[in-house]
Design a protein around this motif. Sequence first.
Motif, short mmCIF file in Angstrom:
data_model
loop_
_atom_site.label_atom_id
_atom_site.label_comp_id
_atom_site.label_asym_id
_atom_site.label_seq_id
_atom_site.Cartn_x
_atom_site.Cartn_y
_atom_site.Cartn_z
N VAL A 1 2.95 -2.82 -3.94
CA VAL A 1 3.56 -1.33 -3.71
C VAL A 1 2.35 -0.40 -3.51
CG1 VAL A 1 3.88 0.26 -5.76
CG2 VAL A 1 5.26 -2.12 -6.30
N SER A 2 0.78 -0.60 -3.94
CA SER A 2 -0.30 0.35 -2.90
C SER A 2 0.27 0.29 -1.51
CB SER A 2 -1.48 -0.10 -4.22
OG SER A 2 -2.42 0.81 -3.04
N LYS A 3 0.30 -1.08 -0.84
CA LYS A 3 0.48 -1.41 0.69
C LYS A 3 1.40 -0.58 1.22
CE LYS A 3 -1.38 -3.14 4.08
NZ LYS A 3 -2.51 -1.91 4.76
N ILE B 1 2.07 -7.48 -7.74
CA ILE B 1 2.84 -6.40 -7.68
C ILE B 1 2.37 -5.63 -7.26
CG2 ILE B 1 4.49 -5.17 -8.49
CD1 ILE B 1 5.48 -8.18 -9.68
N GLU B 2 1.33 -5.27 -7.51
CA GLU B 2 0.62 -4.01 -7.78
C GLU B 2 0.01 -3.84 -6.32
OE1 GLU B 2 -2.78 -3.43 -10.86
OE2 GLU B 2 -0.94 -3.84 -12.10
N GLN B 3 -0.31 -4.63 -6.14
CA GLN B 3 -1.30 -4.45 -4.04
C GLN B 3 0.21 -4.48 -3.52
OE1 GLN B 3 -3.69 -8.43 -3.43
NE2 GLN B 3 -4.53 -7.42 -4.93
N GLN C 1 -0.49 -12.43 -14.62
CA GLN C 1 -1.33 -11.73 -14.61
C GLN C 1 -1.74 -11.92 -12.76
OE1 GLN C 1 -4.98 -13.01 -16.64
NE2 GLN C 1 -4.05 -12.13 -18.43
N ASP D 1 9.68 -12.03 -8.74
CA ASP D 1 9.96 -12.07 -10.07
C ASP D 1 11.23 -13.11 -10.82
OD1 ASP D 1 9.76 -10.81 -13.17
OD2 ASP D 1 11.44 -9.90 -12.25
N VAL E 1 8.87 -8.56 -4.22
CA VAL E 1 8.57 -8.26 -5.34
C VAL E 1 9.42 -8.57 -6.24
CG1 VAL E 1 8.13 -6.59 -7.27
CG2 VAL E 1 7.04 -6.25 -5.02
N SER F 1 3.37 2.01 -0.84
CA SER F 1 3.01 3.86 -0.81
C SER F 1 1.79 4.38 0.45
CB SER F 1 2.23 3.83 -2.25
OG SER F 1 3.19 3.19 -3.24
N ASN G 1 1.42 -10.04 -11.19
CA ASN G 1 1.53 -8.59 -11.50
C ASN G 1 0.19 -8.72 -10.49
OD1 ASN G 1 3.31 -8.59 -13.42
ND2 ASN G 1 1.48 -9.12 -15.08
N GLN G 2 -0.22 -8.96 -10.15
CA GLN G 2 -1.48 -8.00 -9.14
C GLN G 2 -1.10 -7.73 -8.25
OE1 GLN G 2 -4.89 -10.34 -9.68
NE2 GLN G 2 -5.77 -9.76 -11.46
#
Length: 123
Positions: A90-92, A86-88, A80, A29, A25, A94, A83-84
């Motif tokens: 972080v979710s994975k 990054i969200e994926q 976008q 960035d 990530v 977690s 960001n998607q």
Amino acid sequence: EFIEAMYRMKNADSKTATKFVKHIVTRMDEDNREMKEKVADLLDHVYQNQGLVYASQGQDTPPTNSIEDDFSVKLQLQEQRINQAIEQAVSKASQVALQAAMAAATTAASDVMGKVNKQSKQL
């Protein structure tokens, strides 16, 4: 060694997975910031050249241009997507960390229950 490290990261070592995702990530960035700077420099160069062309034609300023709008839209879409991603990520991470913690807790609980059963049989 690599396969063992990847196996540990997937199955047990949630800290490693978190650090790995954080590195990815952070790198994304940095790349995004670098790309924005390059695009801004390119736009400045384009506008300077465009201003010279209009000045050579006797016009004060160029008409409003959609080049900046196009770049802005493309940058927003790229942001976008990042960001998607990054969200994926972080979710994975977690999910992997939670699974590793649950597996460790299950193993620890099984060990305790085994010891309790063993002690109760001895009594």
